[in-house]
Scaffold this motif. Structure first.
Motif, mmCIF file in Angstrom:
data_model
loop_
_atom_site.group_PDB
_atom_site.id
_atom_site.type_symbol
_atom_site.label_atom_id
_atom_site.label_comp_id
_atom_site.label_asym_id
_atom_site.label_seq_id
_atom_site.Cartn_x
_atom_site.Cartn_y
_atom_site.Cartn_z
ATOM 1 N N UNK A 210 3.558 -3.636 42.893
ATOM 2 C CA UNK A 210 2.318 -4.139 43.484
ATOM 3 C C UNK A 210 1.365 -4.733 42.453
ATOM 4 N N UNK A 211 1.628 -4.521 41.143
ATOM 5 C CA UNK A 211 0.761 -5.111 40.120
ATOM 6 C C UNK A 211 1.499 -5.142 38.791
ATOM 7 N N UNK A 212 1.119 -6.099 37.930
ATOM 8 C CA UNK A 212 1.715 -6.242 36.612
ATOM 9 C C UNK A 212 0.607 -6.396 35.573
ATOM 10 N N UNK A 213 0.938 -6.102 34.324
ATOM 11 C CA UNK A 213 -0.012 -6.267 33.219
ATOM 12 C C UNK A 213 0.781 -6.447 31.940
ATOM 13 N N UNK A 214 0.154 -7.047 30.936
ATOM 14 C CA UNK A 214 0.826 -7.277 29.658
ATOM 15 C C UNK A 214 -0.045 -6.862 28.485
ATOM 16 N N UNK A 215 0.566 -6.201 27.511
ATOM 17 C CA UNK A 215 -0.016 -6.098 26.188
ATOM 18 C C UNK A 215 0.445 -7.323 25.405
ATOM 19 N N UNK A 216 0.140 -7.357 24.125
ATOM 20 C CA UNK A 216 0.505 -8.531 23.325
ATOM 21 C C UNK A 216 2.008 -8.798 23.384
ATOM 22 N N UNK A 217 2.805 -7.760 23.202
ATOM 23 C CA UNK A 217 4.267 -7.930 23.186
ATOM 24 C C UNK A 217 4.967 -6.893 24.060
ATOM 25 N N UNK A 218 4.319 -6.480 25.130
ATOM 26 C CA UNK A 218 4.902 -5.492 26.032
ATOM 27 C C UNK A 218 4.473 -5.802 27.461
ATOM 28 N N UNK A 219 5.186 -5.206 28.415
ATOM 29 C CA UNK A 219 4.936 -5.467 29.833
ATOM 30 C C UNK A 219 4.851 -4.164 30.603
ATOM 31 N N UNK A 220 4.072 -4.173 31.680
ATOM 32 C CA UNK A 220 3.942 -2.994 32.535
ATOM 33 C C UNK A 220 3.971 -3.415 33.995
ATOM 34 N N UNK A 221 4.462 -2.511 34.845
ATOM 35 C CA UNK A 221 4.520 -2.757 36.282
ATOM 36 C C UNK A 221 4.077 -1.503 37.015
ATOM 37 N N UNK A 222 3.247 -1.692 38.044
ATOM 38 C CA UNK A 222 2.793 -0.595 38.902
ATOM 39 C C UNK A 222 3.520 -0.699 40.228
ATOM 40 N N UNK A 223 4.157 0.385 40.638
ATOM 41 C CA UNK A 223 4.934 0.402 41.867
ATOM 42 C C UNK A 223 4.112 0.941 43.035
ATOM 43 N N UNK A 224 4.581 0.652 44.257
ATOM 44 C CA UNK A 224 3.858 1.150 45.430
ATOM 45 C C UNK A 224 3.923 2.663 45.533
ATOM 46 N N UNK A 225 4.799 3.284 44.777
ATOM 47 C CA UNK A 225 4.870 4.744 44.732
ATOM 48 C C UNK A 225 3.785 5.350 43.853
ATOM 49 N N UNK A 226 3.038 4.491 43.144
ATOM 50 C CA UNK A 226 2.026 4.963 42.216
ATOM 51 C C UNK A 226 2.543 5.166 40.810
ATOM 52 N N UNK A 227 3.831 4.911 40.579
ATOM 53 C CA UNK A 227 4.421 5.061 39.247
ATOM 54 C C UNK A 227 4.162 3.813 38.401
ATOM 55 N N UNK A 228 4.192 3.992 37.082
ATOM 56 C CA UNK A 228 4.054 2.877 36.147
ATOM 57 C C UNK A 228 5.311 2.810 35.289
ATOM 58 N N UNK A 229 5.865 1.607 35.138
ATOM 59 C CA UNK A 229 7.003 1.363 34.260
ATOM 60 C C UNK A 229 6.553 0.423 33.138
ATOM 61 N N UNK A 230 7.179 0.559 31.966
ATOM 62 C CA UNK A 230 6.784 -0.255 30.818
ATOM 63 C C UNK A 230 8.004 -0.613 29.988
ATOM 64 N N UNK A 231 7.888 -1.719 29.222
ATOM 65 C CA UNK A 231 8.968 -2.141 28.342
ATOM 66 C C UNK A 231 8.408 -3.110 27.301
ATOM 67 N N UNK A 232 9.150 -3.299 26.203
ATOM 68 C CA UNK A 232 8.716 -4.182 25.122
ATOM 69 C C UNK A 232 8.418 -3.416 23.851
ATOM 70 N N UNK A 233 7.451 -3.915 23.070
ATOM 71 C CA UNK A 233 7.122 -3.315 21.773
ATOM 72 C C UNK A 233 6.567 -1.914 21.965
ATOM 73 N N UNK A 234 7.222 -0.938 21.344
ATOM 74 C CA UNK A 234 6.892 0.462 21.618
ATOM 75 C C UNK A 234 6.830 1.301 20.352
ATOM 76 N N UNK A 235 6.332 0.726 19.281
ATOM 77 C CA UNK A 235 6.229 1.476 18.037
ATOM 78 C C UNK A 235 5.414 2.744 18.245
ATOM 79 N N UNK A 236 5.952 3.848 17.760
ATOM 80 C CA UNK A 236 5.301 5.162 17.888
ATOM 81 C C UNK A 236 5.051 5.535 19.350
ATOM 82 N N UNK A 237 5.864 4.977 20.230
ATOM 83 C CA UNK A 237 5.807 5.275 21.672
ATOM 84 C C UNK A 237 4.409 5.017 22.257
ATOM 85 N N UNK A 238 3.799 3.891 21.889
ATOM 86 C CA UNK A 238 2.473 3.591 22.435
ATOM 87 C C UNK A 238 2.526 3.264 23.924
#
Length: 556
Positions: A210-238
């Motif tokens: 239902x929604x998306x967002x981006x950091x400089x080199x990473x991506x995030x997605x919000x699902x209708x279940x209320x969960x958030x998924x992320x991928x991309x640059x993840x140094x130190x698991x940010x």
């Protein structure tokens, strides 16, 4: 019939945009300013002058699009030239397209720009060295060009941008990615750049985003279940992934969250994320070098962390670079992170701002729009509102029924989900009602509950005076704060000697302090008659004792 696309309907015109914080609009006359219903501001460093140069794009109510200013990025206006335009320059290719969204890449000076039309077409122009325009090439373009290829037949409802990569969200809840993939930010299980939109599957396959967002080199997605998924640059698991991965992550993984916590909105700075929960709390994680997480430290945060509850319920959030902000239900603005050349480590109220957009001026954290009523999660045009009004209690299109006093009220789950966090959890969480099509209500009267449900469709309080206190209790129980305030205002006009004690007891029970104080003042002025009323005689002993003690203290 209502479709899931209504979750992401782009807003129609409302009130006027406040443009005074952005000097680039100063040269426009007032009539033009009043006609603007969407705008973005771009900036580029002027090293020779040690300052910033600004440009702007805006859309008017009569469906025309203009660019003005320095024409940064060798042609960011989309007018086909590279020269400055101190006066507004019409962008012909976008006029008449009913542009409802404008977005641009995060990095100043290398802008890729996107315009979304009301039918879900996306036009792209500007920087394209990594294929981030989705046009099938790596050539920069000065003229807005429609993205076709894999998006043909799709209705795009949101675009989000990193530095050199782009996400597009379609009305059927699918995510497409294109541009640089060096850090896996496209989520395609590889690190190959894409100049044509590619569907992001993996953990998102078969899910509804239902929604998306981006950091400089990473991506995030919000699902209708209320969960958030992320991928991309993840140094130190940010990215705060549930399964920590301190390297680049090239497939979507779910973000760690508290048990049963559900999110309704996500926004990103360069390396940090804010999420708004359905119960109106703010969570943050990621880089914290400027205090942008708001936990009082500058320590990196790899677990979604709730921001101080002292700020109260939050209805909107924003982030830019290394800064964060929130708008509360009482319309107060809190800021933290890097603001005004200083680091603010904890959420701090700022009375100078009335909107989140003003917090970041002369930059912007999102496209400038007319001020919205954020008590509504969806905003509709007149025809869609008309559909909703006819859709209320329509058994042919409804997908859920409330049974009250043996009578049925037909509603649409999606409307309740989008307007009320309680119903979002109820229908999307693991409650039994998720799998039911009917629920019996036993604690409220039919007339009161009917008025309560009608409010979801009309945003108007249509209730008989003798039932308003009941609706007030429902608004409190279901956490409908705006409705609760409307009920409270109506109640103050109908207080009488006969009902004052009952209203006082209910306000005391629900901790509705302003209403309680109002009724108490009424009772003091009419003390003898109120004490002799039938309602006063039925007050619970504790409430009656507290009332009389408070009255005695007032009489001292």
């Amino acid at each position: 019939m209502l479709t899931r696309y209504l979750q992401l309907v782009l807003a129609g015109a409302m009130s006027q945009i406040r443009l005074e914080k952005w000097k680039i609009f100063d040269s426009l006359d007032d009539q033009v300013k009043r006609s603007i219903h969407l705008a973005i501001v771009l900036k580029q460093r002027n090293d020779l002058m040690d300052s910033w140069k600004y440009s702007a794009l805006y859309v008017t109510e009569d469906d025309e699009v203009f660019g003005m200013g320095e024409n940064l990025n060798n042609g960011c206006f989309g007018t086909g030239d590279k020269v400055p335009h101190p006066e507004p320059k019409r962008i012909d290719v976008l006029c008449g397209k009913n542009i409802k969204g404008l977005e641009h890449s995060k990095e100043p000076s290398i802008y890729a720009i996107y315009a979304i039309s009301s039918i879900g077409s996306v036009f792209a122009w500007g920087e394209n060295s990594q294929g981030q325009l989705g046009l099938g090439t790596r050539k920069n373009t000065l003229i807005p060009t429609k993205i076709t290829k894999t998006l043909v037949g799709k209705k795009v409802v949101q675009v989000a941008c990193g530095t050199n990569h782009t996400l597009a969200l379609t009305s059927d809840g699918q995510v497409f990615a294109f541009g640089s993939n060096y850090y896996g930010q496209l989520g395609l299980s590889n690190n190959i750049d894409k100049s044509i939109p590619a569907k992001v599957d993996g953990s998102l396959a078969g899910r509804f985003v239902i929604a998306i967002a981006c950091q400089r080199n990473a991506s995030l997605a919000l699902l209708d279940s209320g969960e958030v998924f992320a991928w991309g640059w993840n140094k130190n698991n940010i990215l705060a992934l549930k399964v920590p991965n301190n390297d680049n992550q090239n497939i979507p993984l779910d973000v760690l969250r508290l048990e049963r916590e559900m999110f309704s909105k996500i926004v990103c700075g360069l390396y940090h994320t804010l999420a708004l929960s359905t119960d109106k709390k703010v969570y943050a994680w990621g880089n914290n070098s400027n205090g942008q997480i708001g936990d009082g430290t500058k320590n990196r945060v790899t677990i979604p962390t709730i921001i101080s509850s002292a700020i109260g319920g939050v209805k909107d959030i924003a982030a830019l670079s290394c800064a964060s902000a929130a708008l509360t239900e009482t319309n107060e603005i809190y800021i933290w992170g890097f603001h005004g050349d200083q680091d603010i480590l904890s959420p701090t109220i700022n009375y100078l701002f009335t909107t989140l957009d003003e917090v970041f001026a002369p930059d912007i954290c999102r496209p400038l729009r007319p001020k919205e009523d954020l008590s509504l999660s969806i905003n509709m045009n007149d025809s869609q509102n008309m559909w909703l009004e006819h859709g209320f209690d329509d058994k042919e299109t409804a997908d859920f029924v409330f049974v009250v006093e043996g009578k049925k009220i037909h509603v649409h789950k999606i409307i309740l989900i989008l307007r009320c966090a309680f119903f979002k959890i109820m229908f999307l969480g693991d409650w039994k009602e998720k799998h039911l099509s009917e629920q019996t209500i036993e604690v409220y009267s039919f007339d009161a509950f009917y008025a309560f449900m009608k409010y979801f469709y009309f945003s108007e309080l249509d209730v008989q005076p003798e039932k308003v206190l009941e609706v007030f209790c429902m608004a409190h129980y279901y956490q409908m704060n705006e409705l609760q305030m409307k009920c409270e205002r109506l109640i103050t006009t109908i207080v009488t000697v006969e009902n004052a004690a009952e209203i006082y007891e209910k306000a005391h029970e629900l901790s509705a302090k302003s209403l309680e104080d109002f009724v108490f003042s009424f009772c003091l002025k009419n003390m003898a008659a109120v004490v002799e009323s039938d309602n006063f005689k039925t007050l619970r002993d504790g409430v009656r004792r507290d009332f009389l003690q408070r009255a005695a203290e007032q009489g001292e």
